[in-house]
Design a protein around this motif. Structure first.
Motif, short mmCIF file in Angstrom:
data_model
loop_
_atom_site.label_atom_id
_atom_site.label_comp_id
_atom_site.label_asym_id
_atom_site.label_seq_id
_atom_site.Cartn_x
_atom_site.Cartn_y
_atom_site.Cartn_z
N UNK A 62 0.82 -1.22 0.00
CA UNK A 62 0.00 0.00 0.00
C UNK A 62 0.85 1.27 0.00
N UNK A 63 2.05 1.20 0.61
CA UNK A 63 2.93 2.37 0.58
C UNK A 63 3.35 2.67 -0.86
N UNK A 64 3.81 1.65 -1.58
CA UNK A 64 4.24 1.86 -2.97
C UNK A 64 3.06 2.18 -3.88
N UNK A 65 1.88 1.61 -3.58
CA UNK A 65 0.69 1.92 -4.37
C UNK A 65 0.32 3.39 -4.22
N UNK A 66 0.52 3.95 -3.02
CA UNK A 66 0.21 5.36 -2.78
C UNK A 66 1.25 6.29 -3.39
N UNK B 211 3.96 5.48 -5.56
CA UNK B 211 4.43 5.18 -6.92
C UNK B 211 5.88 5.62 -7.12
N UNK B 212 6.65 5.59 -6.04
CA UNK B 212 8.03 6.06 -6.08
C UNK B 212 8.83 5.39 -4.98
N UNK B 213 10.01 4.87 -5.35
CA UNK B 213 10.88 4.24 -4.34
C UNK B 213 11.34 5.26 -3.32
N UNK B 214 11.77 6.44 -3.80
CA UNK B 214 12.26 7.47 -2.88
C UNK B 214 11.19 7.96 -1.94
N UNK B 215 10.00 8.23 -2.46
CA UNK B 215 8.91 8.72 -1.62
C UNK B 215 8.44 7.65 -0.64
N UNK B 216 8.52 6.39 -1.05
CA UNK B 216 8.18 5.28 -0.14
C UNK B 216 9.12 5.26 1.05
N UNK B 217 10.42 5.37 0.79
CA UNK B 217 11.40 5.35 1.88
C UNK B 217 11.25 6.59 2.77
N UNK C 71 2.02 15.12 -2.41
CA UNK C 71 1.49 15.24 -1.05
C UNK C 71 0.45 14.15 -0.78
N UNK C 72 -0.42 13.91 -1.74
CA UNK C 72 -1.45 12.87 -1.58
C UNK C 72 -0.80 11.49 -1.46
N UNK C 73 0.17 11.23 -2.33
CA UNK C 73 0.86 9.94 -2.28
C UNK C 73 1.62 9.75 -0.99
N UNK C 74 2.30 10.82 -0.54
CA UNK C 74 3.06 10.74 0.71
C UNK C 74 2.14 10.52 1.90
N UNK C 75 1.02 11.24 1.97
CA UNK C 75 0.12 11.10 3.12
C UNK C 75 -0.48 9.71 3.18
N UNK D 73 5.42 -4.45 -9.48
CA UNK D 73 5.17 -5.75 -8.84
C UNK D 73 4.86 -5.61 -7.35
N UNK D 74 5.31 -4.52 -6.75
CA UNK D 74 5.10 -4.31 -5.31
C UNK D 74 3.75 -3.66 -5.02
N UNK D 75 3.38 -2.65 -5.83
CA UNK D 75 2.19 -1.84 -5.55
C UNK D 75 0.91 -2.68 -5.53
#
Length: 440
Positions: free
Chosen positions: A37-41, A43-49, A196-200, A260-262
Motif C-alpha cells: 500500500x505504501x508503494x501503491x500510494x 508510486x516512487x521508491x524514494x517517496x516510499x522510503x 502530497x497525496x501519495x506521501x500522506x 510488482x510491489x504496488x
C-alpha cells in the motif's frame, strides 16, 4: 495524584531489557505487507522510503511523549486512564469503545486476511479460500486463548523469535544481492498535489507497521532508572526499528519493480522467492506466517480484556455477560464478541481498508494523549513524573502536528473511511450516557 500502584512494582528493568521490550512490542507483521500500500500510494521508491522514515520519526516523538503519562499515571488501564485523568470519563470511555469495536477486531481481521492470503499463495489455493482460511485462523487463536492465559503467553514467546528470523534473513541477503531493478529515489512525473497525496497515503500505511508504541511507557514504574533509561530505550529502540524497516523496504525495492510491489499483498513472499529460490522463499513465507499468527495472538489476548474491563464497571450493554470468566479465568464471552466482530470485518473489508481505519481512529486519541502531556504540565504541575519527555515542548508539538497531518489528509483523501471510523466511535456517546444513568 499519588502513584499508589507504582509502589508495588519491583524496579528491576535495566536499559537493555527496556530496549528489548520496545523492539519486541513494535516489530510486527505489518512490515511485510505494508510495502504494497505504501508503494501503491507513492508510486516512487524514494517517496516510499521517505514515508517509512517519517513514520519512524513520528513514532519516536509519540513514544517519547506518551511515556511521560505512563510514568506519571502508572495505573491499570493505560491510555484509557490517561484520557480520563486529563479530559474526563467520557473521553476515556470512547477510547475503550473504539478499541473494542474497531482497533482490536480490525487488527485481528486484517492479520487473519493476510494469513489467509499468504496461506493460499503458499499452497496454491484459489482466491475464494482466503476468507475461510482467515476465519479459521482467527477462530483458532481465540480458541487457544480460551484455554488460559499461559497458552497465549507461550505462543507469544515463540512468535517473538519467529518474527525476527525472516526479517534478519531478508535484510542480510537482500542488501548485498545483485539486482536488475533500476532503483530511482526521485519521484517521477509527480505534481506537488500528487506528491502530497501519495506521501500522506504512504505515511498512514506505515503507521500500522509502527503500531504498538503506546504501551511502551508502562514499564517506567519497573525500571531502575526511568529518568535516564526510558528515553534511551524508546529513542534507541524506535530508531533501530526505523532503520530495520528502511532496510527491509530497500531490499523489497531493489528486488522487485514498483509495478510488482504496488497493491500486491504477496510482495514479501515474491521478494523472498526471488532472493532465495523456490524452497528458500517458501521457508521465509512460513516464517512470515508464524509471525502473523503470533501478532494475531497478541491482539486477541489483549483485545478480549477491553470489553471485560469495561463490563466490570457496568459500562456496556449486557455487562453481566461480558464480565463472565471461564474455568481458566478467561473472559470468554468478551472473546466471542471480539471474534464475531472480526469475522464480520473479514467478510466485508480488505487488509488495507481495515488497517487504515483502525490507524485513523487510534490517531485521533493519540493526538489527545500528546496534548494531555502539555495540559497536565499546566493543570497538575505537582504530579510526580519519574520520567519527563526530553526537549519539551518541541517533541510533543511535533507529535501533535504530525498526528493532525495524518488525520486531516485522511479525511480529505479517504472521507468515507474517516467518517465511518468517526461515526462508530461517536456511537459510544449515547451508550455511555445510557449505561452511566443506569449505574448511577
Amino acid at each position: 495524584m499519588k502513584n499508589t500502584e507504582q509502589t508495588h512494582l519491583q524496579k528491576n528493568i535495566g536499559l537493555f531489557a527496556a530496549f528489548s521490550t520496545v523492539m519486541g512490542t513494535v516489530i510486527g507483521a505489518g512490515v511485510f505487507f505494508k510495502v504494497s500500500s505504501v508503494t501503491a500510494s507513492t508510486q516512487s521508491a524514494g517517496l516510499s522510503l521517505i514515508a517509512w522514515l517519517a513514520g519512524g520519526l513520528l513514532t519516536i516523538c509519540g513514544g517519547l511523549t506518551s511515556a511521560e503519562l505512563a510514568s506519571a499515571i502508572p495505573v491499570t488501564g493505560g491510555a484509557i486512564k490517561y484520557l480520563e485523568v486529563t479530559y474526563g470519563r467520557l473521553t476515556g470511555y470512547l477510547l475503550g469503545w473504539a478499541q473494542m469495536l474497531i482497533y482490536f477486531p480490525a487488527n485481528i481481521a486484517a492479520l487473519s486476511i493476510i494469513f489467509g492470503t499468504q496461506f493460499a499463495n503458499l499452497f496454491r489455493l484459489s482466491v475464494g479460500m482466503v476468507v475461510p482460511v482467515a476465519i479459521i485462523c482467527g477462530a483458532s487463536i481465540t480458541g487457544i486463548n480460551l484455554l488460559g492465559s499461559k497458552h497465549g503467553a507461550r505462543l507469544q514467546s515463540i512468535a517473538l523469535v519467529a518474527k525476527l528470523i525472516p526479517i534478519i534473513v531478508i535484510i542480510a541477503f537482500g542488501i548485498f544481492a545483485s539486482s536488475n531493478v533500476h532503483l530511482s529515489l526521485l519521484p517521477d512525473r509527480f505534481t506537488t498535489g500528487q506528491t502530497l497525496t501519495g506521501f500522506s497515503g504512504g505515511l498512514l500505511a506505515t503507521l500500522f507497521a509502527y503500531d504498538g508504541w503506546l504501551g511502551i511507557g508502562a514499564i517506567a514504574g519497573e525500571m531502575k532508572n526511568p529518568k535516564r533509561d526510558l528515553p534511551l530505550a524508546i529513542g534507541l529502540g524506535l530508531t533501530g526499528i526505523t532503520v530495520v524497516y528502511l532496510a527491509i523496504n530497500l531490499v523489497f525495492l531493489r528486488t522487485l519493480p514498483i509495478s510488482d510491489l504496488a497493491g500486491n499483498l504477496n510482495a514479501a513472499s515474491m521478494a523472498a522467492g526471488q532472493l532465495f529460490g523456490g524452497i528458500g522463499g517458501k521457508l521465509v513465507t512460513i516464517g512470515i506466517l508464524i509471525s502473523v499468527y503470533g501478532a494475531l495472538n497478541g491482539y486477541t489476548m489483549t483485545g478480549m480484556r477491553i470489553p471485560y474491563a469495561m463490563a466490570t464497571e457496568d459500562a456496556l450493554p449486557m455487562s453481566k455477560h461480558l464480565k463472565k470468566l471461564s474455568k481458566t479465568s478467561v473472559p470468554y464471552i468478551a472473546g466471542f464478541l471480539q471474534l464475531a466482530i472480526a469475522i464480520f470485518m473479514m467478510a466485508i473489508g480488505s487488509f488495507d481498508l481495515l488497517t487504515d481505519m483502525l490507524i485513523f481512529v487510534m490517531w485521533i486519541f493519540n493526538v489527545l494523549i500528546f496534548y494531555a502531556v502539555i495540559k497536565l504540565r499546566r493543570t497538575q504541575p505537582e504530579l510526580e513524573r519519574p520520567y519527563k519527555v526530553p526537549l519539551y515542548p518541541f517533541l510533543p508539538v511535533v507529535a501533535i502536528l504530525g498526528g493532525l497531518f495524518v488525520l486531516v489528509t485522511t479525511i480529505i483523501n479517504q472521507p468515507i473511511l474517516a467518517m465511518t471510523g468517526i461515526v462508530i466511535t461517536l456511537l459510544g456517546i449515547p451508550v455511555y450516557l445510557v449505561t452511566n444513568r443506569k449505574s448511577s
